[in-house]
Scaffold this active site. Structure first.
Site, mmCIF file in Angstrom:
data_model
loop_
_atom_site.group_PDB
_atom_site.id
_atom_site.type_symbol
_atom_site.label_atom_id
_atom_site.label_comp_id
_atom_site.label_asym_id
_atom_site.label_seq_id
_atom_site.Cartn_x
_atom_site.Cartn_y
_atom_site.Cartn_z
ATOM 1 N N CYS A 89 -55.458 -25.644 -112.313
ATOM 2 C CA CYS A 89 -55.784 -26.008 -110.926
ATOM 3 C C CYS A 89 -56.035 -24.800 -110.031
ATOM 4 O O CYS A 89 -57.131 -24.624 -109.521
ATOM 5 C CB CYS A 89 -54.641 -26.834 -110.347
ATOM 6 S SG CYS A 89 -54.426 -28.393 -111.213
HETATM 7 N N1 NAD Z 1 -52.500 -30.423 -115.405
HETATM 8 C C1 NAD Z 1 -52.115 -30.495 -114.150
HETATM 9 O O1 NAD Z 1 -51.045 -30.001 -113.797
HETATM 10 C C2 NAD Z 1 -52.938 -31.199 -113.084
HETATM 11 C C3 NAD Z 1 -52.331 -31.498 -111.858
HETATM 12 C C4 NAD Z 1 -53.070 -32.161 -110.895
HETATM 13 C C5 NAD Z 1 -54.399 -32.477 -111.128
HETATM 14 N N2 NAD Z 1 -55.007 -32.156 -112.323
HETATM 15 C C6 NAD Z 1 -56.394 -32.531 -112.517
HETATM 16 O O2 NAD Z 1 -56.468 -33.681 -113.353
HETATM 17 C C7 NAD Z 1 -57.623 -33.637 -114.177
HETATM 18 C C8 NAD Z 1 -57.227 -33.745 -115.646
HETATM 19 O O3 NAD Z 1 -56.452 -32.598 -115.979
HETATM 20 P P1 NAD Z 1 -55.486 -32.559 -117.230
HETATM 21 O O4 NAD Z 1 -54.616 -31.372 -117.027
HETATM 22 O O5 NAD Z 1 -54.883 -33.887 -117.486
HETATM 23 O O6 NAD Z 1 -56.563 -32.237 -118.388
HETATM 24 P P2 NAD Z 1 -56.329 -32.416 -119.961
HETATM 25 O O7 NAD Z 1 -57.348 -31.562 -120.621
HETATM 26 O O8 NAD Z 1 -54.896 -32.250 -120.307
HETATM 27 O O9 NAD Z 1 -56.692 -33.941 -120.221
HETATM 28 C C9 NAD Z 1 -57.956 -34.466 -120.047
HETATM 29 C C10 NAD Z 1 -58.270 -35.385 -121.198
HETATM 30 O O10 NAD Z 1 -59.555 -35.981 -120.983
HETATM 31 C C11 NAD Z 1 -60.175 -36.140 -122.239
HETATM 32 N N3 NAD Z 1 -61.608 -36.337 -122.027
HETATM 33 C C12 NAD Z 1 -62.542 -35.430 -121.652
HETATM 34 N N4 NAD Z 1 -63.737 -36.033 -121.504
HETATM 35 C C13 NAD Z 1 -63.551 -37.332 -121.803
HETATM 36 C C14 NAD Z 1 -64.402 -38.455 -121.807
HETATM 37 N N5 NAD Z 1 -65.699 -38.365 -121.467
HETATM 38 N N6 NAD Z 1 -63.887 -39.650 -122.172
HETATM 39 C C15 NAD Z 1 -62.581 -39.757 -122.511
HETATM 40 N N7 NAD Z 1 -61.720 -38.730 -122.492
HETATM 41 C C16 NAD Z 1 -62.206 -37.537 -122.144
HETATM 42 C C17 NAD Z 1 -59.816 -34.877 -122.981
HETATM 43 O O11 NAD Z 1 -59.930 -35.064 -124.385
HETATM 44 C C18 NAD Z 1 -58.361 -34.672 -122.549
HETATM 45 O O12 NAD Z 1 -57.447 -35.269 -123.443
HETATM 46 C C19 NAD Z 1 -58.329 -32.342 -113.810
HETATM 47 O O13 NAD Z 1 -59.287 -32.611 -112.822
HETATM 48 C C20 NAD Z 1 -57.231 -31.502 -113.208
HETATM 49 O O14 NAD Z 1 -57.742 -30.553 -112.298
HETATM 50 C C21 NAD Z 1 -54.280 -31.533 -113.320
#
Ligand code: NAD
Length: 411
Positions: free
Chosen positions: A253
Site C-alpha cells: 500500500c
Molecule cells: N494487504 C493489505 O494489507 C491491504 C490493505 C488494504 C488494502 N489493500 C488493497 O486490497 C487489494 C488486494 O490486495 P491484497 O493484499 O489482498 O492482494 P493479494 O495479492 O494478496 O490478493 C489478491 C488476489 O487476487 C487474485 N487475482 C488477481 N487477479 C484476479 C482475477 N482477475 N480474478 C480472480 N482473482 C484474481 C490473486 O491471485 C490474489 O490471490 C489491493 O488493491 C490492495 O492495495 C491491501
C-alpha cells in the site's frame, strides 16, 4: 469474493463466520487448493479458524458460480506498472470476468485501493456492457479495506468500514452488507469520497514516515539521537502522533498509493508535490541505510566489497512474512552491487527466490558475519544477543535502544 489474498480471505472468513456462503474466486490455483484442504496461506488466519468454515467457503477458478451470489466483492491487486503508473490489469480482468456472469439485482463492491473515479469510470462501464444499468438493475459501491496484517487489537469487526455507492440504493445495500461483519459502517456520499479517504489514510502515513525518515538523516548529520527526540516529542498528550523512522517503506500500500493519487491529480492538471516528495524521501531511505552500513564497516577498516553482511529481517514489517516492496530487497541489491556477500535471517520468510537467497540459521550467521543489520523488528529475535554475538551491528529499527556497546550503531 473475487481475489482471496491478504484482503479477500479475512473478509470471506468474516462473512462465513456469520453463516454466509461465500464463493471464493481466484486466479491462483494454489490458494484455491489450500482452501479446499482447509489450509491457510495468510498468517492472520490460523488453520483452526479456517477448518470449521470449509462448508461455507466455496473455492472456484471460474466466475460462473458468482451468478448465484447476492453480492460480489472485488479484492484484486492494484500495483504499479514499471513506469510507476496505476496498473489496473487485474481489476479490469476481474470486471470482464464478472460482467460475463452479472445478474440483475446483484450488488458489486470494489475494495481494491485505487484512485478516485475508478469505480465509476473504469468498473461500471464494463459491468454495464451487456445492457444492465448500474444503480437501477444492479448496485455498485466502493468500500476500502483497512486490514493491517499482523494487527490483533483491531479486527474486521471492530474496524469501522467506509462505504460509498454510486447512488443511494447502492450505498444502502453496501451498508447493510457490511453491517453483517462490522460493528460500525461509515457512509459517505460517493465512491470517489470513499476511494480518496483510503488514499488519504495511507498517504498520511507515508508523509509522516517520510518526515521522521528525513529527521533520522538530519539527526545523523547533527549527532543527535533521533529515537530520543521522538520519545521526548511523543510525551506530548495532544497534537503529536508518533511515527518511527526505519529502512524505508514497504508493503503493497504505502509505497504504491501516492502514485495512484498523483496519476489522477495529473489528469486534473494538479501536481500534489507534498505526496510525491514523501514517496521520494521514503524511496531513498534504503540508500541512506546502505551508506550507514558502509560507514560502520569503514570505521572497522573494512570495505563492503568482500564483507559478509547479515540482514536481520527481510519482510517490510515486524511479525509478518510479506516482502512486497520491502526495503530489505533494495538493500540486498545495493550491497551486492558493491561486492558485499549478503545473507539474511527471517523467521517469517524462508526464501527470497528472486535474489537466490534462503534464510540462514541465526547463531552461525552472527558469528560468521562482518556486520549484522537489523532491518525488520521481528519480535522473536533477542537483540541483546545479536549485539553480543555479531562483530558489528547497525540497527535501523531502534530495537537496541537501552543497549550501549562499542560495536553498535543506530539509525
Ligand atoms: N494487504 C493489505 O494489507 C491491504 C490493505 C488494504 C488494502 N489493500 C488493497 O486490497 C487489494 C488486494 O490486495 P491484497 O493484499 O489482498 O492482494 P493479494 O495479492 O494478496 O490478493 C489478491 C488476489 O487476487 C487474485 N487475482 C488477481 N487477479 C484476479 C482475477 N482477475 N480474478 C480472480 N482473482 C484474481 C490473486 O491471485 C490474489 O490471490 C489491493 O488493491 C490492495 O492495495 C491491501
Amino acid at each position: 469474493m473475487v481475489g482471496i489474498g491478504y484482503v479477500g480471505l479475512p473478509l470471506a472468513v468474516a462473512f462465513a463466520e456469520q453463516g454466509v456462503d461465500v464463493v471464493c474466486v481466484d486466479a491462483d490455483e494454489s490458494k484455491l487448493d489450500a482452501l479446499r484442504e482447509g489450509r491457510s496461506y495468510i498468517e492472520d488466519i490460523p488453520a483452526e479458524t479456517l477448518a470449521p468454515l470449509r462448508e461455507r467457503l466455496h473455492p472456484s477458478s471460474d466466475y460462473a458460480p458468482l451468478a448465484e451470489c447476492e453480492a460480489v466483492i472485488v479484492c484484486v491487486p492494484t500495483p504499479l506498472t514499471n513506469s510507476r503508473e496505476p496498473d489496473l490489469t487485474y481489476l479490469l480482468g476481474a470486471a470482464e470476468g464478472l460482467a460475463a456472469v452479472l445478474k440483475a439485482g446483484q450488488l458489486v463492491v470494489l475494495e481494491s485501493t485505487t484512485y478516485p473515479g475508478t469505480t465509476r469510470e473504469r468498473l461500471v462501464p464494463i459491468l454495464e456492457r451487456d445492457g444492465l444499468t448500474a444503480g437501477a438493475d444492479f448496485h455498485v459501491a466502493f468500500s476500502p479495506e483497512r486490514i493491517d496484517p499482523g494487527r490483533t487489537d483491531y479486527t474486521v469487526r471492530t474496524t469501522p468500514k467506509i462505504v460509498g455507492g454510486i447512488n443511494a440504493d447502492s450505498t444502502e445495500r453496501a451498508r447493510a452488507l457490511y453491517s453483517l461483519i462490522c460493528d460500525q459502517v461509515v457512509v459517505v456520499s460517493t465512491p470517489e469520497a470513499a476511494e480518496l479517504a483510503k488514499l488519504l489514510e495511507n498517504i498520511f502515513r507515508s508523509v509522516n514516515i517520510a518526515l521522521v525518515n528525513e529527521l533520522s538523516q538530519l539527526c545523523d548529520r547533527l549527532g543527535i539521537d533521533v529515537w530520543e527526540v521522538i520519545d521526548a516529542a511523543a510525551t506530548k498528550p495532544f497534537g503529536f502522533m508518533r511515527f518511527d523512522p526505519g529502512p524505508g517503506m514497504g508493503g503493497h500500500c504505502l509505497p504504491v498509493d501516492p502514485f495512484y493519487l498523483a496519476f489522477k491529480a495529473r489528469e486534473a492538471d494538479f501536481y500534489p508535490e507534498f505526496v510525491e516528495l514523501a514517496g521520494k524521501v521514503n524511496q531513498t531511505q534504503p540508500v541512506f541505510c546502505v551508506e550507514r552500513i558502509e560507514r560502520a564497516l569503514n570505521e572497522a577498516g573494512k570495505p563492503v566489497n568482500g564483507s559478509k553482511i547479515l540482514l536481520l529481517g527481510a519482510s517490510y514489517k515486524a511479525g509478518i512474512g510479506d516482502v512486497r516492496e520491502s526495503p530489505a530487497l533494495k538493500i540486498v541489491r545495493m550491497l551486492r552491487e558493491r561486492g558485499g556477500e549478503v545473507s539474511y535471517h527471517d523467521p517469517h520468510v524462508a526464501e527470497l527466490p528472486d535474489l537466490g537467497l534462503a534464510s540462514v540459521a541465526l547463531e552461525p550467521a552472527l558469528a560468521g558475519a562482518d556486520l549484522a543489520a537489523i532491518v525488520t523488528a521481528h519480535p522473536e529475535l533477542d537483540y541483546a544477543r545479536v549485539v553480543e554475538a555479531a562483530p558489528l551491528v547497525v540497527d535501523f529499527r531502534g530495537v537496541t535502544r537501552g543497549i550501549e556497546a562499542s560495536n553498535l550503531t543506530r539509525l
